[in-house]
Scaffold this motif. Structure first.
Motif, PDB file in Angstrom:
ATOM      1  N   ALA A   6       0.564  -1.161   0.025  1.00 23.02           N
ATOM      2  CA  ALA A   6      -0.041  -0.007  -0.012  1.00 23.02           C
ATOM      3  C   ALA A   6       0.863   1.330  -0.167  1.00 23.02           C
ATOM      4  N   ASN A   7       0.480   2.208  -0.809  1.00 29.80           N
ATOM      5  CA  ASN A   7       1.206   3.604  -0.826  1.00 29.80           C
ATOM      6  C   ASN A   7       0.255   4.454   0.125  1.00 29.80           C
ATOM      7  N   VAL A   8       0.407   4.393   1.182  1.00 28.43           N
ATOM      8  CA  VAL A   8      -0.436   5.230   2.086  1.00 28.43           C
ATOM      9  C   VAL A   8       0.394   6.590   2.446  1.00 28.43           C
ATOM     10  N   THR A   9       0.056   7.603   2.002  1.00 24.84           N
ATOM     11  CA  THR A   9       0.740   8.743   2.137  1.00 24.84           C
ATOM     12  C   THR A   9       0.150   9.701   3.341  1.00 24.84           C
ATOM     13  N   SER A  10      -0.960   9.319   3.809  1.00 22.66           N
ATOM     14  CA  SER A  10      -1.723  10.226   4.989  1.00 22.66           C
ATOM     15  C   SER A  10      -2.803   9.466   5.481  1.00 22.66           C
ATOM     16  N   LEU A  11      -2.152   9.191   6.945  1.00 22.13           N
ATOM     17  CA  LEU A  11      -3.301   8.555   7.900  1.00 22.13           C
ATOM     18  C   LEU A  11      -4.551   9.643   7.969  1.00 22.13           C
ATOM     19  N   ASP A  12      -4.130  10.674   7.946  1.00 20.65           N
ATOM     20  CA  ASP A  12      -5.115  11.748   8.243  1.00 20.65           C
ATOM     21  C   ASP A  12      -6.384  11.678   7.213  1.00 20.65           C
ATOM     22  N   ALA A  13      -5.854  11.318   5.898  1.00 19.98           N
ATOM     23  CA  ALA A  13      -7.054  11.140   4.743  1.00 19.98           C
ATOM     24  C   ALA A  13      -8.204  10.070   4.772  1.00 19.98           C
ATOM     25  N   LEU A  14      -7.437   9.103   5.632  1.00 19.18           N
ATOM     26  CA  LEU A  14      -8.132   7.862   5.965  1.00 19.18           C
ATOM     27  C   LEU A  14      -9.163   8.531   7.018  1.00 19.18           C
ATOM     28  N   ARG A  15      -8.728   8.987   8.191  1.00 16.46           N
ATOM     29  CA  ARG A  15      -9.575   9.605   9.208  1.00 16.46           C
ATOM     30  C   ARG A  15     -10.673  10.457   8.765  1.00 16.46           C
ATOM     31  N   ASN A  16     -10.298  11.260   7.756  1.00 18.22           N
ATOM     32  CA  ASN A  16     -10.917  12.350   7.185  1.00 18.22           C
ATOM     33  C   ASN A  16     -12.340  11.639   6.418  1.00 18.22           C
TER      34      ASN A  16
END
Length: 168
Positions: A6-16
């Motif tokens: 997975a190329n996750v660049t932001s945990l905040d994006a998932l939370r948002n």
């Protein structure tokens, strides 16, 4: 089997995304409640108001026809046969009363048809609303739970030293 990455660049994006889905679910639920309330109004109007109003008006119109007919008969009795034109107003009143009676009878029949159609449409509407509610209660809840699991897994990954790239 190829490795899954997975190329996750932001945990905040998932939370948002999760927060947006929760807001969306709440907004849709509120809209569904409002729609159900609004959908009742025309049904109640046809079933309650119009279903009583037009038969009542038909009875009144029938009484007016009887009264106009009696008034014409009284007029014709007072006047000799060759001077029937003197009962013009009574004839006009009788025709007007008959037109009103026909109108009220048509409206009464139309109201019966509307009631049947409204019941059919209302049932179909409630079926569609129920489908949407099931979606909100199942699929959307599962999506939020999946995001929660993904976020928790990624948080554990970050805690153990596998820092994901951050663009924020």
């Amino acid at each position: 089997m190829p490795a899954q990455t997975a190329n996750v660049t932001s945990l905040d994006a998932l939370r948002n995304l999760r927060a947006a889905l929760v807001r969306f679910a709440a907004d849709v639920e509120a809209a569904l409640v409002a729609l159900e309330l609004e959908a009742r109004r025309p049904v109640e109007w046809v079933e309650g108001d119009r279903s009583r109003y037009w038969p009542q008006q038909a009875r009144k119109a029938s009484e007016l026809v009887s009264e106009a007919r009696l008034a014409l008969e009284r007029c014709e009795l007072r006047i000799s046969g060759e001077d029937a034109r003197y009962c013009y107003d009574e004839r006009k009143a009788l025709e007007k009363a008959k037109r009103r009676l026909r109108l009220t009878e048509e409206k009464t029949q139309a109201t019966r048809r509307w009631r049947a159609q409204m019941h059919k449409e209302s049932e179909e509407f409630h079926v569609q609303i129920a489908k949407l509610k099931r979606y909100l209660e199942s699929d959307l809840v599962r999506a939020i739970a999946t995001i929660d699991r993904m976020t928790a897994a990624l948080d554990r990954y970050v805690e153990h030293g596998g820092e994901p790239k951050s663009t924020t």
